[in-house]
Design an enzyme around this catalytic site. Structure first.
Site, PDB file in Angstrom:
ATOM      1  N   CYS A 161     -12.745   4.025 -28.181  1.00  0.00           N
ATOM      2  CA  CYS A 161     -14.019   4.636 -28.542  1.00  0.00           C
ATOM      3  C   CYS A 161     -14.831   4.926 -27.280  1.00  0.00           C
ATOM      4  O   CYS A 161     -15.875   4.329 -27.036  1.00  0.00           O
ATOM      5  CB  CYS A 161     -14.755   3.674 -29.474  1.00  0.00           C
ATOM      6  SG  CYS A 161     -16.072   4.486 -30.345  1.00  0.00           S
TER       7      CYS A 161
ATOM      8  N   GLY B  13       0.769  -1.241   0.000  1.00  0.00           N
ATOM      9  CA  GLY B  13       0.000   0.000   0.000  1.00  0.00           C
ATOM     10  C   GLY B  13       0.796   1.284   0.000  1.00  0.00           C
ATOM     11  O   GLY B  13       0.218   2.369   0.044  1.00  0.00           O
TER      12      GLY B  13
HETATM   13  C1  LIG Z   1      -3.344  -8.378  -0.219  1.00  0.00           C
HETATM   14  C2  LIG Z   1      -2.563  -7.332  -0.911  1.00  0.00           C
HETATM   15  N1  LIG Z   1      -1.243  -7.247  -0.696  1.00  0.00           N
HETATM   16  C3  LIG Z   1      -0.493  -6.331  -1.341  1.00  0.00           C
HETATM   17  C4  LIG Z   1      -1.037  -5.438  -2.237  1.00  0.00           C
HETATM   18  C5  LIG Z   1      -0.127  -4.479  -2.916  1.00  0.00           C
HETATM   19  O1  LIG Z   1      -0.474  -3.184  -2.744  1.00  0.00           O
HETATM   20  P1  LIG Z   1       0.440  -2.029  -3.332  1.00  0.00           P
HETATM   21  O2  LIG Z   1       0.624  -2.280  -4.767  1.00  0.00           O
HETATM   22  O3  LIG Z   1      -0.332  -0.813  -3.058  1.00  0.00           O
HETATM   23  O4  LIG Z   1       1.725  -2.073  -2.580  1.00  0.00           O
HETATM   24  C6  LIG Z   1      -2.409  -5.487  -2.489  1.00  0.00           C
HETATM   25  C7  LIG Z   1      -3.049  -4.520  -3.398  1.00  0.00           C
HETATM   26  O5  LIG Z   1      -3.575  -3.503  -3.003  1.00  0.00           O
HETATM   27  C8  LIG Z   1      -3.193  -6.456  -1.813  1.00  0.00           C
HETATM   28  O6  LIG Z   1      -4.499  -6.547  -2.038  1.00  0.00           O
END
Ligand SMILES: Cc1ncc(COP(=O)(O)O)c(C=O)c1O
Ligand SMILES: N[C@@H](CCCC[NH3+])C(=O)O
Length: 438
Positions: free
Chosen positions: A360, A247
């Site tokens: 489109c 995240g």
């Molecule tokens: C379970 C889980 N782990 C990791 C991620 C990776 O998140 P990010 O790409 O924001 O680091 C996600 C995606 O949001 C996820 O759903």
């Protein structure tokens, strides 16, 4: 002038991954995804180092939904990391690339029995249980194969991460995982502990994506550790590991202020350590699953400019030879991007234009009101920070072939995914018998 990553050479061309991007466009065609290998490896090492510097035992598992292919799996393996997969397709890619499946975390809010059977059969390290019926499904599949499976429970910590509504995942009202506040996470844990052939190794959470604030991560760590304690008191079982998901935000435009991986990891680690000390419990194994922050800024997309349409007194639309097919994020999340004209990377910006895709759909806009130099048909536009959730979310809408992906390193560039052809598009078409009669 905005120049996110890369340099400009003596020809005034944008250089990325040591390669002249105009040359890349000429050699491989456009639209073209370009990934910088050194940047990817650097980010991987940043996270691995962050765990070490915080004295954490555990693993960095790359979230493969951000960007995956066989070569990417190879890089992740070489960096000694684990892999988060969320589908049979991602799992199969890892398997075919020879990845050690014991280092795989298998997620998903609706995994199929076939996917789970494949995971059990091939010794996937952790299956992340997301709903009640999955407990029996995994236990049953494991029993029939005479195997024991390590699982985690996906827990909703109830934390509100300030990011786009569509990419928040940790709130109580989410399709992912079990709530703590409603007692479902505790109930799921008890059922797993009581089941044979599945071992509850720990907890998992993920609060959303493209998050810049530290606080939600620290808060999540406290909530997860509190739940670990509550679980121990109620069941006598001490969870060995906590997986905190990913995240961490990246830089798309100058409005974004991402932090170093070390800061995110430190925030989670400090909160966890303090809580464990209060509880008198040993630290659990610590897992994180960054995706976007490993590959996002490692990628650019090159397009050729085509139609330039000036609507007097309103705006100028500049259309590129790709769009929402190769990058659905602006249409999905109102995501914003920065770009430069790769063959005029030193030229002064003279006017604002809107970069439109070629699909489109009126909503197929890549960038609104971007200041560009004098442009003409055939110029090459380089859009930055397209390494995550672009290629992996690409579609064949309008029967547009998915672009090639090249990997650039030290001035060399080779394909990691070849460009789809029109014949590839026809490959899956079948003719029902009553239509094929002469
Ligand atoms: C379970 C889980 N782990 C990791 C991620 C990776 O998140 P990010 O790409 O924001 O680091 C996600 C995606 O949001 C996820 O759903
Ligand atoms: N695909 C999203 C992120 C989703 C993350 C996966 N849970 C994006 O492009 O921002």
């Amino acid at each position: 002038m905005f120049l996110l990553r890369g340099e400009v050479n003596e020809k005034g061309h944008l250089v990325f991954g040591g390669c002249d991007t105009v040359k890349l466009a000429n050699t491989f065609g456009t639209p073209l995804y370009v990934m910088d290998e050194d940047y990817i490896r650097d980010r991987c090492r940043g996270y691995v180092r962050a765990l070490k510097e915080n004295g954490l035992e555990g693993m960095v598992a790359y979230a493969s939904k951000a960007f995956l292919n066989m070569a990417m799996v190879k890089i992740v393996a070489e960096e000694g990391m684990g892999l988060d997969v969320v589908s049979g397709g991602e799992l199969y890619t890892a398997y075919k690339a020879g990845f050690d499946l014991a280092k795989v975390f298998f997620h998903g809010n609706n995994k199929t029995p076939e996917e789970i059977a494949f995971a059990v059969e091939h010794g996937v390290g952790r299956i992340v249980i997301d709903h009640f019926a999955e407990i029996d499904m995994v236990a049953d599949i494991a029993r029939k194969r005479g195997k024991n499976v390590n699982v985690l429970i996906r827990v909703k910590p109830g934390v509100d991460a300030h990011t786009h509504h569509y990419i928040q995942t940790g709130k109580q009202d989410s399709k992912f995982g079990f709530g703590i506040s409603d007692g479902q996470a505790m109930e799921a844990a008890k059922r797993i502990i009581a089941s044979e052939h599945i071992h509850l190794a720990g907890l998992h959470c993920h609060i959303g994506s493209q998050i810049f604030e530290l606080k939600p991560f620290g808060l999540t760590a406290e909530i997860m550790e509190d739940f670990r304690l509550a679980l121990m008191k109620e069941t006598g079982e001490l969870m060995e590991e906590i997986n905190f998901g990913g995240g961490y935000g990246i830089h798309y435009t100058d409005a974004d202020h991402p932090l170093d991986p070390l800061e995110y990891i430190k925030e989670i680690a400090d909160a966890l350590k303090a809580r464990c000390a209060e509880h008198g419990l040993a630290l659990p194994r610590f897992i994180v699953e960054p995706g976007r922050s490993i590959v996002g800024e490692a990628g650019i997309t090159l397009y050729t400019l085509g139609s330039i349409k000036n609507i007097p007194g309103i705006r100028t639309y500049v259309s590129v030879d790709g769009g929402m097919g190769d990058n659905p994020r602006p249409a999905l999340y109102q995501a914003e991007y920065e770009a430069v004209v790769a063959n005029k990377a030193k030229a002064e910006a003279v006017r604002k234009v809107t970069v439109a895709g070629r699909c489109c759909e009126s909503g197929d806009m890549l960038i609104h009101d971007i200041a560009l130099p004098e442009i003409e048909v055939g110029d090459i536009l380089a859009v930055f920070s397209t390494g995550a959730y672009n290629y992996s979310m690409a579609s064949n809408y309008n029967r547009l072939p998915v672009p090639a992906v090249v990997l650039a390193k030290d001035g060399r560039a080779e394909l990691m995914v070849r460009r789809q052809t029109y014949d590839d598009l026809l490959h899956y078409d079948e003719m029902p018998s009553w239509l094929s009669k002469a």
